[in-house]
Design an enzyme around this catalytic site. Structure first.
Site, PDB file in Angstrom:
ATOM      1  N   CYS A 194       5.992  -0.191   7.123  1.00 37.92           N
ATOM      2  CA  CYS A 194       5.610   1.015   6.391  1.00 37.92           C
ATOM      3  C   CYS A 194       6.800   1.472   5.547  1.00 37.92           C
ATOM      4  O   CYS A 194       7.926   1.514   6.051  1.00 37.92           O
ATOM      5  CB  CYS A 194       5.219   2.104   7.396  1.00 37.92           C
ATOM      6  SG  CYS A 194       4.672   3.629   6.619  1.00 37.92           S
ATOM      7  N   LEU A 195       6.542   1.801   4.286  1.00 36.50           N
ATOM      8  CA  LEU A 195       7.629   2.255   3.409  1.00 36.50           C
ATOM      9  C   LEU A 195       8.253   3.544   3.918  1.00 36.50           C
ATOM     10  O   LEU A 195       9.390   3.858   3.583  1.00 36.50           O
ATOM     11  CB  LEU A 195       7.111   2.452   1.980  1.00 36.50           C
ATOM     12  CG  LEU A 195       6.672   1.181   1.244  1.00 36.50           C
ATOM     13  CD1 LEU A 195       6.156   1.525  -0.144  1.00 36.50           C
ATOM     14  CD2 LEU A 195       7.812   0.180   1.147  1.00 36.50           C
ATOM     15  N   GLY A 233       0.839  -1.186   0.000  1.00 35.77           N
ATOM     16  CA  GLY A 233       0.000   0.000   0.000  1.00 35.77           C
ATOM     17  C   GLY A 233       0.874   1.235   0.000  1.00 35.77           C
ATOM     18  O   GLY A 233       2.044   1.188   0.417  1.00 35.77           O
ATOM     19  N   GLN A 271       2.850   9.824   1.457  1.00 33.91           N
ATOM     20  CA  GLN A 271       4.114   9.070   1.382  1.00 33.91           C
ATOM     21  C   GLN A 271       4.905   9.393   0.120  1.00 33.91           C
ATOM     22  O   GLN A 271       6.069   9.003   0.005  1.00 33.91           O
ATOM     23  CB  GLN A 271       3.843   7.572   1.441  1.00 33.91           C
ATOM     24  CG  GLN A 271       3.305   7.111   2.778  1.00 33.91           C
ATOM     25  CD  GLN A 271       3.215   5.602   2.823  1.00 33.91           C
ATOM     26  OE1 GLN A 271       2.244   5.018   2.371  1.00 33.91           O
ATOM     27  NE2 GLN A 271       4.266   4.968   3.339  1.00 33.91           N
ATOM     28  N   HIS A 321      -2.609   7.279   7.165  1.00 35.27           N
ATOM     29  CA  HIS A 321      -1.620   8.174   6.551  1.00 35.27           C
ATOM     30  C   HIS A 321      -2.266   9.489   6.106  1.00 35.27           C
ATOM     31  O   HIS A 321      -1.626  10.538   6.117  1.00 35.27           O
ATOM     32  CB  HIS A 321      -0.971   7.515   5.329  1.00 35.27           C
ATOM     33  CG  HIS A 321       0.204   6.644   5.651  1.00 35.27           C
ATOM     34  ND1 HIS A 321       1.323   7.107   6.304  1.00 35.27           N
ATOM     35  CD2 HIS A 321       0.440   5.329   5.400  1.00 35.27           C
ATOM     36  CE1 HIS A 321       2.202   6.116   6.442  1.00 35.27           C
ATOM     37  NE2 HIS A 321       1.689   5.023   5.915  1.00 35.27           N
ATOM     38  N   HIS A 338      -4.407   1.188   7.791  1.00 41.95           N
ATOM     39  CA  HIS A 338      -3.058   1.759   7.828  1.00 41.95           C
ATOM     40  C   HIS A 338      -2.936   2.912   6.828  1.00 41.95           C
ATOM     41  O   HIS A 338      -2.434   3.987   7.164  1.00 41.95           O
ATOM     42  CB  HIS A 338      -2.049   0.639   7.523  1.00 41.95           C
ATOM     43  CG  HIS A 338      -0.625   1.076   7.437  1.00 41.95           C
ATOM     44  ND1 HIS A 338       0.359   0.593   8.281  1.00 41.95           N
ATOM     45  CD2 HIS A 338       0.004   1.941   6.584  1.00 41.95           C
ATOM     46  CE1 HIS A 338       1.523   1.167   7.967  1.00 41.95           C
ATOM     47  NE2 HIS A 338       1.328   1.980   6.935  1.00 41.95           N
ATOM     48  N   GLU A 339      -3.416   2.681   5.607  1.00 43.42           N
ATOM     49  CA  GLU A 339      -3.282   3.713   4.561  1.00 43.42           C
ATOM     50  C   GLU A 339      -4.161   4.919   4.853  1.00 43.42           C
ATOM     51  O   GLU A 339      -3.753   6.064   4.629  1.00 43.42           O
ATOM     52  CB  GLU A 339      -3.621   3.126   3.185  1.00 43.42           C
ATOM     53  CG  GLU A 339      -2.740   1.975   2.733  1.00 43.42           C
ATOM     54  CD  GLU A 339      -1.255   2.256   2.846  1.00 43.42           C
ATOM     55  OE1 GLU A 339      -0.834   3.428   2.722  1.00 43.42           O
ATOM     56  OE2 GLU A 339      -0.497   1.305   3.086  1.00 43.42           O
TER      57      GLU A 339
HETATM   58 NI    NI Z   1       2.633   3.189   5.790  1.00 40.26          NI
END
Ligand code: NI
Length: 175
Positions: free
Chosen positions: A96-97, A49, A54, A142, A138-139
């Protein structure tokens, strides 16, 4: 298409509330290219995701792999609104990226309904449970400047990726 630069924890964009996307913006070819770039960027970094902030865009959009199968396509959710669909809360591992090589256990609603716009600007409603429900939560976090670390009840499970792979569950993807 291009690979976008991923923001890392500490960048203010990850802590800001993203703005809603207008329906009229969605059809703009530049916005459609942005969506394709987000999908390419997610795949490039083996994420499941990726949310607007991000990639340094304060927009309420995320892309995610929500379906099983090798030929599954990325889902695109714009202006998502989540409603829990049952009262169960389950703990599971997340990464998480924007927080590279870190894993931790996070409590999330087990089952949710998410209402959003798709990349054609159509209203969609998706019911999800377990892992896809976790990814959506989670997304969507963000988009409100929330990182998974904020959701951990205790930091005792916090692990580097190597140690996570060695001592905890195998697999695990970055969101
Ligand atoms: Ni993340």
């Amino acid at each position: 298409m291009s690979i976008l630069k991923v923001s890392r924890m500490g960048h203010p964009v990850l802590r800001q509330k993203a703005r809603s996307v207008e329906r009229s913006e969605i059809k703009d070819p530049r916005f459609q290219k942005f969506i394709d770039d987000m999908i390419d960027t997610m795949h490039e970094y083996s994420g499941v995701g990726l949310a607007g902030p991000q990639v340094h865009e304060g927009l309420r959009i995320f892309v995610a792999m929500l379906d099983d199968g090798d030929d599954a396509e990325a889902s695109v959710l714009i202006n998502p609104v989540i409603t829990p669909a049952d009262s169960r809360v389950v703990e599971g591992w997340e990464g998480c990226l924007s927080i590279p090589d870190i894993r931790g256990r996070v409590p999330r609603a087990h089952k949710i309904v998410v209402k959003a716009l798709d990349r054609q600007g159509r209203t969609v409603e998706i019911e999800a449970e377990d892992f896809p429900a976790r990814v959506i939560q989670h997304e969507t976090d963000h988009l409100d400047g929330v990182l998974f670390l904020d959701r951990m009840q205790t930091l005792t499970s916090l692990s580097y990726l190597d140690e996570y792979s060695r001592y905890h569950v195998r697999g695990g993807d970055d969101e």
